[in-house]
Design a protein around this motif. Structure first.
Motif, PDB file in Angstrom:
ATOM      1  N   VAL A 107     -11.043   4.569  -2.662  1.00  0.00           N
ATOM      2  CA  VAL A 107      -9.695   4.134  -3.033  1.00  0.00           C
ATOM      3  C   VAL A 107      -9.685   3.599  -4.467  1.00  0.00           C
ATOM      4  CG1 VAL A 107      -7.907   2.407  -2.551  1.00  0.00           C
ATOM      5  CG2 VAL A 107      -8.886   3.743  -0.680  1.00  0.00           C
ATOM      6  N   ASP A 108     -10.674   2.805  -4.820  1.00  0.00           N
ATOM      7  CA  ASP A 108     -10.759   2.257  -6.180  1.00  0.00           C
ATOM      8  C   ASP A 108     -10.939   3.362  -7.217  1.00  0.00           C
ATOM      9  OD1 ASP A 108     -10.485  -0.279  -5.116  1.00  0.00           O
ATOM     10  OD2 ASP A 108     -12.615  -0.790  -5.334  1.00  0.00           O
ATOM     11  N   ALA A 109     -11.792   4.342  -6.916  1.00  0.00           N
ATOM     12  CA  ALA A 109     -12.033   5.444  -7.853  1.00  0.00           C
ATOM     13  C   ALA A 109     -10.749   6.231  -8.101  1.00  0.00           C
ATOM     14  CB  ALA A 109     -13.134   6.356  -7.313  1.00  0.00           C
ATOM     15  N   MET A 156       0.857  -1.179   0.000  1.00  0.00           N
ATOM     16  CA  MET A 156       0.000   0.000   0.000  1.00  0.00           C
ATOM     17  C   MET A 156       0.901   1.239   0.000  1.00  0.00           C
ATOM     18  SD  MET A 156      -3.046   1.127   2.657  1.00  0.00           S
ATOM     19  CE  MET A 156      -4.007  -0.299   2.308  1.00  0.00           C
ATOM     20  N   THR A 157       0.585   2.179  -0.874  1.00  0.00           N
ATOM     21  CA  THR A 157       1.383   3.400  -0.941  1.00  0.00           C
ATOM     22  C   THR A 157       1.121   4.265   0.295  1.00  0.00           C
ATOM     23  OG1 THR A 157      -0.308   4.704  -2.074  1.00  0.00           O
ATOM     24  CG2 THR A 157       1.204   3.418  -3.468  1.00  0.00           C
ATOM     25  N   PRO A 158       2.065   5.139   0.627  1.00  0.00           N
ATOM     26  CA  PRO A 158       1.855   6.021   1.777  1.00  0.00           C
ATOM     27  C   PRO A 158       0.611   6.905   1.615  1.00  0.00           C
ATOM     28  CG  PRO A 158       4.170   6.013   1.164  1.00  0.00           C
ATOM     29  CD  PRO A 158       3.437   5.241   0.099  1.00  0.00           C
ATOM     30  N   LEU A 159       0.360   7.406   0.406  1.00  0.00           N
ATOM     31  CA  LEU A 159      -0.822   8.242   0.186  1.00  0.00           C
ATOM     32  C   LEU A 159      -2.104   7.448   0.407  1.00  0.00           C
ATOM     33  CD1 LEU A 159      -2.045  10.954  -0.644  1.00  0.00           C
ATOM     34  CD2 LEU A 159      -1.940  10.164  -3.023  1.00  0.00           C
ATOM     35  N   ARG A 160      -2.138   6.220  -0.101  1.00  0.00           N
ATOM     36  CA  ARG A 160      -3.325   5.380   0.089  1.00  0.00           C
ATOM     37  C   ARG A 160      -3.548   5.117   1.575  1.00  0.00           C
ATOM     38  NH1 ARG A 160      -4.912   0.255  -3.552  1.00  0.00           N
ATOM     39  NH2 ARG A 160      -4.501   1.881  -5.053  1.00  0.00           N
ATOM     40  N   GLN A 161      -2.467   4.847   2.306  1.00  0.00           N
ATOM     41  CA  GLN A 161      -2.586   4.593   3.746  1.00  0.00           C
ATOM     42  C   GLN A 161      -3.094   5.834   4.467  1.00  0.00           C
ATOM     43  OE1 GLN A 161      -2.081   1.484   5.367  1.00  0.00           O
ATOM     44  NE2 GLN A 161      -3.308   2.692   6.790  1.00  0.00           N
ATOM     45  N   GLN A 162      -2.606   7.011   4.084  1.00  0.00           N
ATOM     46  CA  GLN A 162      -3.085   8.256   4.687  1.00  0.00           C
ATOM     47  C   GLN A 162      -4.579   8.438   4.418  1.00  0.00           C
ATOM     48  OE1 GLN A 162       0.027  10.784   2.750  1.00  0.00           O
ATOM     49  NE2 GLN A 162      -0.124  11.890   4.693  1.00  0.00           N
ATOM     50  N   MET A 163      -4.985   8.121   3.201  1.00  0.00           N
ATOM     51  CA  MET A 163      -6.392   8.254   2.815  1.00  0.00           C
ATOM     52  C   MET A 163      -7.260   7.308   3.653  1.00  0.00           C
ATOM     53  SD  MET A 163      -8.364   9.633   0.238  1.00  0.00           S
ATOM     54  CE  MET A 163      -9.931   9.282  -0.541  1.00  0.00           C
ATOM     55  N   VAL A 164      -6.843   6.061   3.756  1.00  0.00           N
ATOM     56  CA  VAL A 164      -7.590   5.072   4.537  1.00  0.00           C
ATOM     57  C   VAL A 164      -7.658   5.493   6.004  1.00  0.00           C
ATOM     58  CG1 VAL A 164      -7.560   2.685   5.383  1.00  0.00           C
ATOM     59  CG2 VAL A 164      -7.158   3.158   2.954  1.00  0.00           C
ATOM     60  N   ARG A 179      -8.221   4.134 -10.207  1.00  0.00           N
ATOM     61  CA  ARG A 179      -8.533   4.135 -11.643  1.00  0.00           C
ATOM     62  C   ARG A 179      -8.122   5.452 -12.293  1.00  0.00           C
ATOM     63  NH1 ARG A 179     -13.102   1.607  -9.645  1.00  0.00           N
ATOM     64  NH2 ARG A 179     -14.333   3.520  -9.829  1.00  0.00           N
ATOM     65  N   MET A 180      -8.344   6.557 -11.596  1.00  0.00           N
ATOM     66  CA  MET A 180      -7.949   7.852 -12.139  1.00  0.00           C
ATOM     67  C   MET A 180      -6.423   7.954 -12.226  1.00  0.00           C
ATOM     68  SD  MET A 180      -9.182  11.687 -11.065  1.00  0.00           S
ATOM     69  CE  MET A 180      -8.633  11.557  -9.370  1.00  0.00           C
ATOM     70  N   ALA A 181      -5.730   7.458 -11.224  1.00  0.00           N
ATOM     71  CA  ALA A 181      -4.268   7.474 -11.238  1.00  0.00           C
ATOM     72  C   ALA A 181      -3.737   6.631 -12.394  1.00  0.00           C
ATOM     73  CB  ALA A 181      -3.729   6.948  -9.908  1.00  0.00           C
ATOM     74  N   LYS A 182      -4.356   5.505 -12.630  1.00  0.00           N
ATOM     75  CA  LYS A 182      -3.948   4.648 -13.744  1.00  0.00           C
ATOM     76  C   LYS A 182      -4.190   5.347 -15.083  1.00  0.00           C
ATOM     77  CE  LYS A 182      -4.524   0.059 -15.684  1.00  0.00           C
ATOM     78  NZ  LYS A 182      -5.194  -1.225 -15.598  1.00  0.00           N
ATOM     79  N   TYR A 183      -5.305   6.031 -15.210  1.00  0.00           N
ATOM     80  CA  TYR A 183      -5.641   6.751 -16.449  1.00  0.00           C
ATOM     81  C   TYR A 183      -4.571   7.801 -16.767  1.00  0.00           C
ATOM     82  CZ  TYR A 183      -8.242   9.806 -19.635  1.00  0.00           C
ATOM     83  OH  TYR A 183      -8.639  10.568 -20.706  1.00  0.00           O
ATOM     84  N   TYR A 184      -4.138   8.539 -15.742  1.00  0.00           N
ATOM     85  CA  TYR A 184      -3.139   9.590 -15.951  1.00  0.00           C
ATOM     86  C   TYR A 184      -1.698   9.104 -15.809  1.00  0.00           C
ATOM     87  CZ  TYR A 184      -6.492  13.392 -16.315  1.00  0.00           C
ATOM     88  OH  TYR A 184      -7.491  14.231 -16.739  1.00  0.00           O
ATOM     89  N   GLY A 185      -1.518   7.944 -15.230  1.00  0.00           N
ATOM     90  CA  GLY A 185      -0.171   7.419 -15.045  1.00  0.00           C
ATOM     91  C   GLY A 185       0.618   8.128 -13.965  1.00  0.00           C
ATOM     92  N   ARG A 186      -0.094   8.689 -13.002  1.00  0.00           N
ATOM     93  CA  ARG A 186       0.568   9.344 -11.873  1.00  0.00           C
ATOM     94  C   ARG A 186      -0.371   9.458 -10.685  1.00  0.00           C
ATOM     95  NH1 ARG A 186       0.719  15.616 -13.498  1.00  0.00           N
ATOM     96  NH2 ARG A 186      -0.866  15.499 -15.101  1.00  0.00           N
ATOM     97  N   SER A 187       0.188   9.848  -9.575  1.00  0.00           N
ATOM     98  CA  SER A 187      -0.567   9.939  -8.329  1.00  0.00           C
ATOM     99  C   SER A 187      -1.688  10.961  -8.431  1.00  0.00           C
ATOM    100  CB  SER A 187       0.384  10.347  -7.202  1.00  0.00           C
ATOM    101  OG  SER A 187      -0.340  10.666  -6.033  1.00  0.00           O
ATOM    102  N   PRO A 188      -2.841  10.681  -7.832  1.00  0.00           N
ATOM    103  CA  PRO A 188      -3.921  11.672  -7.819  1.00  0.00           C
ATOM    104  C   PRO A 188      -3.514  12.954  -7.096  1.00  0.00           C
ATOM    105  CG  PRO A 188      -4.589   9.663  -6.671  1.00  0.00           C
ATOM    106  CD  PRO A 188      -3.224   9.436  -7.200  1.00  0.00           C
ATOM    107  N   ALA A 189      -2.542  12.881  -6.209  1.00  0.00           N
ATOM    108  CA  ALA A 189      -2.063  14.068  -5.495  1.00  0.00           C
ATOM    109  C   ALA A 189      -1.403  15.062  -6.445  1.00  0.00           C
ATOM    110  CB  ALA A 189      -1.087  13.672  -4.396  1.00  0.00           C
ATOM    111  N   GLN A 190      -0.987  14.603  -7.617  1.00  0.00           N
ATOM    112  CA  GLN A 190      -0.314  15.459  -8.590  1.00  0.00           C
ATOM    113  C   GLN A 190      -1.283  16.053  -9.613  1.00  0.00           C
ATOM    114  OE1 GLN A 190       2.457  12.593 -10.122  1.00  0.00           O
ATOM    115  NE2 GLN A 190       4.030  13.182  -8.648  1.00  0.00           N
TER     116      GLN A 190
END
Length: 82
Positions: free
Chosen positions: A26-28, A1-9, A31-42
């Motif tokens: 988390v799933d939503a 689990m990434t640090p950002l995902r853990q913070q979110m949870v 999927r968005m991170a995969k679409y853009y190829g980077r962290s949602p935080a960016q």
């Protein structure tokens, strides 16, 4: 689990969100991170909106699916990345 995902949870658990809501958010975002190829935080608001438009127009997803992305993004930026 990434640090950002853990913070979110962790933030969702502290605020009493249901386990299913946590999984959906988390799933939503994943999927968005995969679409853009980077962290949602960016991502910025325009990119998130463009992704939701892609879901609506190109993939013909329901309003509830698009609303999940909106709610998850709002939670991330208000409660995790603030």
């Amino acid at each position: 689990m990434t640090p950002l995902r853990q913070q979110m949870v962790d933030a969702m658990q502290v605020r009493g969100l249901a386990v299913r809501t946590q999984q959906t958010y988390v799933d939503a975002l994943a999927r968005m991170a995969k679409y853009y190829g980077r962290s949602p935080a960016q991502l910025d608001a325009a990119q998130i909106e463009a992704y939701m438009l892609h879901l609506s127009k190109d993939l013909r997803r329901s309003f509830s699916t698009i609303n999940q992305v909106s709610s998850a993004s709002r939670f991330l930026f208000r409660h995790v990345l603030d």
